[in-house]
Design a protein around this motif. Structure first.
Motif, PDB file in Angstrom:
ATOM      1  N   MET A   1       0.848  -1.184   0.000  1.00  0.00           N
ATOM      2  CA  MET A   1       0.000   0.000   0.000  1.00  0.00           C
ATOM      3  C   MET A   1       0.890   1.243   0.000  1.00  0.00           C
ATOM      4  SD  MET A   1      -2.764   1.253   2.803  1.00  0.00           S
ATOM      5  CE  MET A   1      -3.930   0.024   2.291  1.00  0.00           C
ATOM      6  N   SER A   2       0.537   2.202  -0.830  1.00  0.00           N
ATOM      7  CA  SER A   2       1.340   3.415  -0.939  1.00  0.00           C
ATOM      8  C   SER A   2       0.889   4.457   0.082  1.00  0.00           C
ATOM      9  CB  SER A   2       1.211   3.981  -2.347  1.00  0.00           C
ATOM     10  OG  SER A   2      -0.087   4.514  -2.527  1.00  0.00           O
ATOM     11  N   LEU A   3       1.700   5.501   0.214  1.00  0.00           N
ATOM     12  CA  LEU A   3       1.355   6.584   1.131  1.00  0.00           C
ATOM     13  C   LEU A   3       0.166   7.391   0.615  1.00  0.00           C
ATOM     14  CD1 LEU A   3       4.820   7.957   2.326  1.00  0.00           C
ATOM     15  CD2 LEU A   3       3.328   6.299   3.417  1.00  0.00           C
ATOM     16  N   ASP A   4      -0.263   7.145  -0.623  1.00  0.00           N
ATOM     17  CA  ASP A   4      -1.441   7.826  -1.183  1.00  0.00           C
ATOM     18  C   ASP A   4      -2.716   7.419  -0.462  1.00  0.00           C
ATOM     19  OD1 ASP A   4       0.159   9.017  -3.075  1.00  0.00           O
ATOM     20  OD2 ASP A   4      -0.221   7.483  -4.587  1.00  0.00           O
ATOM     21  N   LYS A   5      -2.705   6.273   0.193  1.00  0.00           N
ATOM     22  CA  LYS A   5      -3.897   5.764   0.869  1.00  0.00           C
ATOM     23  C   LYS A   5      -3.800   5.895   2.388  1.00  0.00           C
ATOM     24  CE  LYS A   5      -5.664   3.463  -2.841  1.00  0.00           C
ATOM     25  NZ  LYS A   5      -6.514   4.227  -3.678  1.00  0.00           N
ATOM     26  N   ILE A   6      -2.715   6.501   2.881  1.00  0.00           N
ATOM     27  CA  ILE A   6      -2.515   6.691   4.317  1.00  0.00           C
ATOM     28  C   ILE A   6      -2.777   8.160   4.647  1.00  0.00           C
ATOM     29  CG2 ILE A   6      -0.926   6.454   6.252  1.00  0.00           C
ATOM     30  CD1 ILE A   6      -1.553   3.788   4.958  1.00  0.00           C
ATOM     31  N   LEU A   7      -3.623   8.387   5.653  1.00  0.00           N
ATOM     32  CA  LEU A   7      -4.091   9.726   5.970  1.00  0.00           C
ATOM     33  C   LEU A   7      -3.793  10.125   7.412  1.00  0.00           C
ATOM     34  CD1 LEU A   7      -7.706   9.065   4.677  1.00  0.00           C
ATOM     35  CD2 LEU A   7      -5.866  10.035   3.335  1.00  0.00           C
ATOM     36  N   SER A   8      -3.644  11.418   7.599  1.00  0.00           N
ATOM     37  CA  SER A   8      -3.596  12.004   8.927  1.00  0.00           C
ATOM     38  C   SER A   8      -4.831  12.891   9.025  1.00  0.00           C
ATOM     39  CB  SER A   8      -2.327  12.842   9.083  1.00  0.00           C
ATOM     40  OG  SER A   8      -2.400  13.592  10.261  1.00  0.00           O
ATOM     41  N   ILE A   9      -5.628  12.685  10.062  1.00  0.00           N
ATOM     42  CA  ILE A   9      -6.860  13.446  10.234  1.00  0.00           C
ATOM     43  C   ILE A   9      -6.703  14.351  11.452  1.00  0.00           C
ATOM     44  CG2 ILE A   9      -9.350  13.291  10.609  1.00  0.00           C
ATOM     45  CD1 ILE A   9      -9.195  10.457   9.324  1.00  0.00           C
ATOM     46  N   ALA A  10      -6.900  15.649  11.228  1.00  0.00           N
ATOM     47  CA  ALA A  10      -6.748  16.622  12.311  1.00  0.00           C
ATOM     48  C   ALA A  10      -7.670  16.274  13.474  1.00  0.00           C
ATOM     49  CB  ALA A  10      -7.065  18.024  11.800  1.00  0.00           C
ATOM     50  N   GLY A  11      -7.112  16.299  14.679  1.00  0.00           N
ATOM     51  CA  GLY A  11      -7.898  16.021  15.877  1.00  0.00           C
ATOM     52  C   GLY A  11      -8.005  14.545  16.219  1.00  0.00           C
ATOM     53  N   LYS A  12      -7.470  13.677  15.375  1.00  0.00           N
ATOM     54  CA  LYS A  12      -7.508  12.232  15.623  1.00  0.00           C
ATOM     55  C   LYS A  12      -6.072  11.717  15.751  1.00  0.00           C
ATOM     56  CE  LYS A  12     -11.976  11.703  14.390  1.00  0.00           C
ATOM     57  NZ  LYS A  12     -12.953  11.625  15.435  1.00  0.00           N
ATOM     58  N   PRO A  13      -5.812  10.892  16.749  1.00  0.00           N
ATOM     59  CA  PRO A  13      -4.450  10.380  16.921  1.00  0.00           C
ATOM     60  C   PRO A  13      -4.090   9.328  15.870  1.00  0.00           C
ATOM     61  CG  PRO A  13      -5.921   9.365  18.510  1.00  0.00           C
ATOM     62  CD  PRO A  13      -6.733  10.398  17.768  1.00  0.00           C
ATOM     63  N   GLY A  14      -2.813   9.258  15.534  1.00  0.00           N
ATOM     64  CA  GLY A  14      -2.328   8.210  14.645  1.00  0.00           C
ATOM     65  C   GLY A  14      -2.618   8.465  13.184  1.00  0.00           C
ATOM     66  N   LEU A  15      -2.542   7.379  12.430  1.00  0.00           N
ATOM     67  CA  LEU A  15      -2.762   7.431  10.992  1.00  0.00           C
ATOM     68  C   LEU A  15      -3.951   6.559  10.623  1.00  0.00           C
ATOM     69  CD1 LEU A  15       0.926   7.058   9.777  1.00  0.00           C
ATOM     70  CD2 LEU A  15      -0.454   9.136   9.781  1.00  0.00           C
ATOM     71  N   PHE A  16      -4.498   6.804   9.437  1.00  0.00           N
ATOM     72  CA  PHE A  16      -5.664   6.070   8.972  1.00  0.00           C
ATOM     73  C   PHE A  16      -5.438   5.579   7.554  1.00  0.00           C
ATOM     74  CE2 PHE A  16      -7.034   8.748  12.350  1.00  0.00           C
ATOM     75  CZ  PHE A  16      -8.024   8.035  13.005  1.00  0.00           C
ATOM     76  N   LYS A  17      -6.052   4.455   7.255  1.00  0.00           N
ATOM     77  CA  LYS A  17      -5.994   3.868   5.927  1.00  0.00           C
ATOM     78  C   LYS A  17      -7.319   4.187   5.243  1.00  0.00           C
ATOM     79  CE  LYS A  17      -6.019  -0.507   6.188  1.00  0.00           C
ATOM     80  NZ  LYS A  17      -5.734  -1.924   6.357  1.00  0.00           N
ATOM     81  N   LEU A  18      -7.253   4.713   4.022  1.00  0.00           N
ATOM     82  CA  LEU A  18      -8.460   5.011   3.262  1.00  0.00           C
ATOM     83  C   LEU A  18      -9.111   3.697   2.852  1.00  0.00           C
ATOM     84  CD1 LEU A  18     -10.259   7.100   1.816  1.00  0.00           C
ATOM     85  CD2 LEU A  18      -8.737   6.897  -0.147  1.00  0.00           C
ATOM     86  N   VAL A  19     -10.385   3.498   3.245  1.00  0.00           N
ATOM     87  CA  VAL A  19     -11.081   2.248   2.952  1.00  0.00           C
ATOM     88  C   VAL A  19     -12.026   2.414   1.766  1.00  0.00           C
ATOM     89  CG1 VAL A  19     -12.646   0.495   3.875  1.00  0.00           C
ATOM     90  CG2 VAL A  19     -10.906   1.489   5.348  1.00  0.00           C
ATOM     91  N   ALA A  20     -12.886   3.439   1.827  1.00  0.00           N
ATOM     92  CA  ALA A  20     -13.860   3.652   0.756  1.00  0.00           C
ATOM     93  C   ALA A  20     -14.292   5.105   0.729  1.00  0.00           C
ATOM     94  CB  ALA A  20     -15.074   2.760   0.990  1.00  0.00           C
ATOM     95  N   GLN A  21     -14.718   5.542  -0.449  1.00  0.00           N
ATOM     96  CA  GLN A  21     -15.249   6.898  -0.574  1.00  0.00           C
ATOM     97  C   GLN A  21     -16.769   6.848  -0.490  1.00  0.00           C
ATOM     98  OE1 GLN A  21     -13.195   8.315  -4.190  1.00  0.00           O
ATOM     99  NE2 GLN A  21     -12.251   9.792  -2.794  1.00  0.00           N
ATOM    100  N   THR A  22     -17.341   7.897   0.090  1.00  0.00           N
ATOM    101  CA  THR A  22     -18.791   8.016   0.188  1.00  0.00           C
ATOM    102  C   THR A  22     -19.194   9.342  -0.454  1.00  0.00           C
ATOM    103  OG1 THR A  22     -18.688   9.135   2.331  1.00  0.00           O
ATOM    104  CG2 THR A  22     -18.810   6.732   2.376  1.00  0.00           C
ATOM    105  N   ARG A  23     -20.480   9.611  -0.498  1.00  0.00           N
ATOM    106  CA  ARG A  23     -20.940  10.871  -1.102  1.00  0.00           C
ATOM    107  C   ARG A  23     -20.394  12.090  -0.376  1.00  0.00           C
ATOM    108  NH1 ARG A  23     -27.215   9.852  -1.865  1.00  0.00           N
ATOM    109  NH2 ARG A  23     -27.003   8.100  -3.271  1.00  0.00           N
ATOM    110  N   GLY A  24     -20.419  12.044   0.939  1.00  0.00           N
ATOM    111  CA  GLY A  24     -20.016  13.205   1.728  1.00  0.00           C
ATOM    112  C   GLY A  24     -18.632  13.119   2.305  1.00  0.00           C
ATOM    113  N   GLY A  25     -17.814  12.223   1.857  1.00  0.00           N
ATOM    114  CA  GLY A  25     -16.466  12.073   2.404  1.00  0.00           C
ATOM    115  C   GLY A  25     -15.903  10.697   2.122  1.00  0.00           C
ATOM    116  N   PHE A  26     -15.469  10.021   3.188  1.00  0.00           N
ATOM    117  CA  PHE A  26     -14.923   8.681   3.015  1.00  0.00           C
ATOM    118  C   PHE A  26     -14.896   7.932   4.343  1.00  0.00           C
ATOM    119  CE2 PHE A  26     -11.537  11.782   3.459  1.00  0.00           C
ATOM    120  CZ  PHE A  26     -10.789  11.272   4.487  1.00  0.00           C
ATOM    121  N   VAL A  27     -14.602   6.646   4.253  1.00  0.00           N
ATOM    122  CA  VAL A  27     -14.460   5.796   5.435  1.00  0.00           C
ATOM    123  C   VAL A  27     -12.973   5.517   5.598  1.00  0.00           C
ATOM    124  CG1 VAL A  27     -15.011   3.556   6.448  1.00  0.00           C
ATOM    125  CG2 VAL A  27     -16.723   4.749   5.072  1.00  0.00           C
ATOM    126  N   ALA A  28     -12.468   5.684   6.815  1.00  0.00           N
ATOM    127  CA  ALA A  28     -11.054   5.446   7.102  1.00  0.00           C
ATOM    128  C   ALA A  28     -10.933   4.476   8.272  1.00  0.00           C
ATOM    129  CB  ALA A  28     -10.367   6.758   7.443  1.00  0.00           C
TER     130      ALA A  28
END
Length: 142
Positions: A1-28
């Motif tokens: 998995m590339s760093l293109d699918k790894i996210l940092s979300i403000a206010g949330k600890p750690g890192l997240f993996k992009l799982v799926a996109q939704t209409r209003g955002g995405f699931v991580a």
């Protein structure tokens, strides 16, 4: 998995993996506890492949910093801990990136880079760094 699918979300600890996109955002999915969260497009999200570290001459992509850390640590966890003193973190970062810009890269940034490196190492996601080279370049051109 590339760093293109790894996210940092403000206010949330750690890192997240992009799982799926939704209409209003995405699931991580959290790399810390594997819990899935819904993220709206209004939240401040950074993709690791787009983050760079300031140096005195240019900006170095985070991926290059992680590669250097991996070589220095022989693929193991970082020899410094994110909770170490500011001086110890800065000394470590000078070994990794000798010309980083001390005025624009704070101890808190170094702490985050070390935490992220350890998290990626723990999940064996650093192995993908060398494989991603061509993939990332073609993605950015699109």
């Amino acid at each position: 998995m590339s760093l293109d699918k790894i996210l940092s979300i403000a206010g949330k600890p750690g890192l997240f993996k992009l799982v799926a996109q939704t209409r209003g955002g995405f699931v991580a999915e959290s790399l810390i506890d594997n819990k899935r969260i819904s993220v709206s497009v209004q939240q401040n999200v950074s993709v690791l492949s787009e983050i760079a570290i300031y140096t005195l001459s240019e900006e170095i992509p985070l991926k290059e910093v992680f590669k250097t850390m991996k070589e220095k640590e022989n693929g193991e966890k970082a020899s410094v801990k994110p909770k170490d003193s500011k001086d110890k973190l800065e000394e470590y970062f000078f070994d990794i990136l000798p010309d980083y810009d001390e005025d624009r890269v704070y101890a808190s940034d170094i702490k985050k880079v070390v935490q992220w490196y350890n998290l990626l190492q723990e999940h064996n996601l650093l192995d993908a760094l060398s494989d991603d080279e061509d993939e990332t370049t073609s993605d950015e051109e699109e």
